[in-house]
Design an enzyme around this catalytic site. Sequence first.
Site, PDB file in Angstrom:
ATOM      1  N   HIS A  29       1.664  -0.416 -12.069  1.00 29.81           N
ATOM      2  CA  HIS A  29       2.788   0.574 -11.658  1.00 29.81           C
ATOM      3  C   HIS A  29       4.013   0.684 -12.640  1.00 29.81           C
ATOM      4  O   HIS A  29       4.430  -0.228 -13.165  1.00 29.81           O
ATOM      5  CB  HIS A  29       3.042   0.492 -10.095  1.00 29.81           C
ATOM      6  CG  HIS A  29       3.905  -0.712  -9.688  1.00 29.81           C
ATOM      7  ND1 HIS A  29       5.216  -0.586 -10.126  1.00 29.81           N
ATOM      8  CD2 HIS A  29       3.591  -1.814  -9.324  1.00 29.81           C
ATOM      9  CE1 HIS A  29       5.754  -1.712  -9.702  1.00 29.81           C
ATOM     10  NE2 HIS A  29       4.862  -2.502  -9.161  1.00 29.81           N
ATOM     11  N   ASP A  31       6.900   2.247 -11.859  1.00 30.62           N
ATOM     12  CA  ASP A  31       8.348   2.549 -11.218  1.00 30.62           C
ATOM     13  C   ASP A  31       8.792   1.038 -10.932  1.00 30.62           C
ATOM     14  O   ASP A  31       8.150   0.072 -10.727  1.00 30.62           O
ATOM     15  CB  ASP A  31       8.325   3.307  -9.928  1.00 30.62           C
ATOM     16  CG  ASP A  31       7.347   2.757  -8.789  1.00 30.62           C
ATOM     17  OD1 ASP A  31       6.183   2.132  -9.232  1.00 30.62           O
ATOM     18  OD2 ASP A  31       7.380   3.022  -7.679  1.00 30.62           O
ATOM     19  N   GLU A  95       4.584   3.255  -6.820  1.00 31.19           N
ATOM     20  CA  GLU A  95       3.986   2.045  -5.842  1.00 31.19           C
ATOM     21  C   GLU A  95       5.052   1.551  -5.052  1.00 31.19           C
ATOM     22  O   GLU A  95       4.769   0.952  -4.071  1.00 31.19           O
ATOM     23  CB  GLU A  95       3.739   0.942  -6.906  1.00 31.19           C
ATOM     24  CG  GLU A  95       2.740  -0.181  -6.340  1.00 31.19           C
ATOM     25  CD  GLU A  95       3.717  -1.490  -5.894  1.00 31.19           C
ATOM     26  OE1 GLU A  95       3.230  -2.357  -5.133  1.00 31.19           O
ATOM     27  OE2 GLU A  95       5.215  -1.238  -5.925  1.00 31.19           O
ATOM     28  N   GLU A  96       6.396   1.648  -5.380  1.00 31.76           N
ATOM     29  CA  GLU A  96       7.599   1.018  -4.503  1.00 31.76           C
ATOM     30  C   GLU A  96       8.050   1.880  -3.388  1.00 31.76           C
ATOM     31  O   GLU A  96       8.685   1.645  -2.515  1.00 31.76           O
ATOM     32  CB  GLU A  96       8.970   0.979  -5.368  1.00 31.76           C
ATOM     33  CG  GLU A  96       8.518  -0.186  -6.787  1.00 31.76           C
ATOM     34  CD  GLU A  96       8.343  -1.472  -6.121  1.00 31.76           C
ATOM     35  OE1 GLU A  96       8.382  -1.638  -4.888  1.00 31.76           O
ATOM     36  OE2 GLU A  96       8.373  -2.479  -6.972  1.00 31.76           O
ATOM     37  N   GLU A 122       0.563  -7.716 -11.141  1.00 31.53           N
ATOM     38  CA  GLU A 122       1.571  -8.100 -10.222  1.00 31.53           C
ATOM     39  C   GLU A 122       1.888  -9.549 -10.476  1.00 31.53           C
ATOM     40  O   GLU A 122       0.972 -10.313 -10.799  1.00 31.53           O
ATOM     41  CB  GLU A 122       1.422  -7.607  -8.739  1.00 31.53           C
ATOM     42  CG  GLU A 122       1.227  -6.142  -8.465  1.00 31.53           C
ATOM     43  CD  GLU A 122       2.577  -5.564  -8.123  1.00 31.53           C
ATOM     44  OE1 GLU A 122       3.589  -6.074  -8.655  1.00 31.53           O
ATOM     45  OE2 GLU A 122       2.574  -4.291  -7.714  1.00 31.53           O
TER      46      GLU A 122
END
Length: 332
Positions: A29, A31, A95-96, A122
Amino acid sequence: MDSWNRSRANVIARVKSAGRRPGLLFACHLDVVGPGEAAWTYPPFGAVEAGGKIYGRGAVDMKGGMAAAAAAINRVVDSGRKLQGDIVFAAVAGEETDSSGAERFVARREGLPEFAGVIIPEPTGLAVVTTHRGMLWLEVTTTGKAAHSSTPHLGVNAIASMRLILDELENYEVSGETHELLGRCTMSINTISGGKALNVVPDKCTLGIDIRTLPGQDYRRILADLEEIFARLKSGNERFDAAVCELRRLEPLETDCHCDFVRDFCAGVGADRTRPIGYTTDGPYFASLGAPVVIFGPGEPGLCHKPDEHIDIDELQKAAEHYENIILKFLT
């Protein structure tokens, strides 16, 4: 690049192959969360290198893992090795906040190859993760009646109504069995907002609740519990008015840790077992592609969303080596 709404974009790259084997998807991701109000030792967006570490917001979550995956793919391409399955690299938006990038990527799956597995870089400290809790974001709203604050009896104070709910939630426990790996479901009240002026009785108050759910748990039971609380409070005060709405819901992830992909992945990175994590990822969206999902990346998860977020350069290099070895293991 796939862009939408003038401010969102997914970056997607694909390394084509002979197509004789299922491919690999690296799902990242783009962001990050904001830097927060606390002081940083180095500028949060400076990417300062010091003491063998890189400091900056997103260094761990998840620019480090994304960079390591991109470096590994580049090395494989530069090596000239003949791949039998495609590599797809996806760096998605949101994603956040709302997982809109992952949701869009999956919705536009037409043309993608079959995947042997999905790797999400991650931060796990290079542990292999196959299980995490889901997420349910709720907004509770109390509605009152505005009045001048010199005559509060002529109004209905929405903040006072919310206080009643907070008192109830103090002793509320989400029902459900304990998961053998993830423990219990958790609930955290994280935002509250109400009132427009000091001389006006507030007619609206909102509360934000973050609930981390477990595999097999019915989120609708939680909503029903809240409705029961509201009904009980209203039975004692007819002027009480509250409602709940769902802001965001993400299912838990539970990849079969005994499947061939996970077993071979663990062997490839020298891991003797898989582990659970408490936080959530875009993994459940990518799991809908029908391939096993593994979360594996550099960085200490405890540094996510904190001041002075940083990642060890040595661990970045180890991650890139692991990703390269995994690509070669599954695709050559």
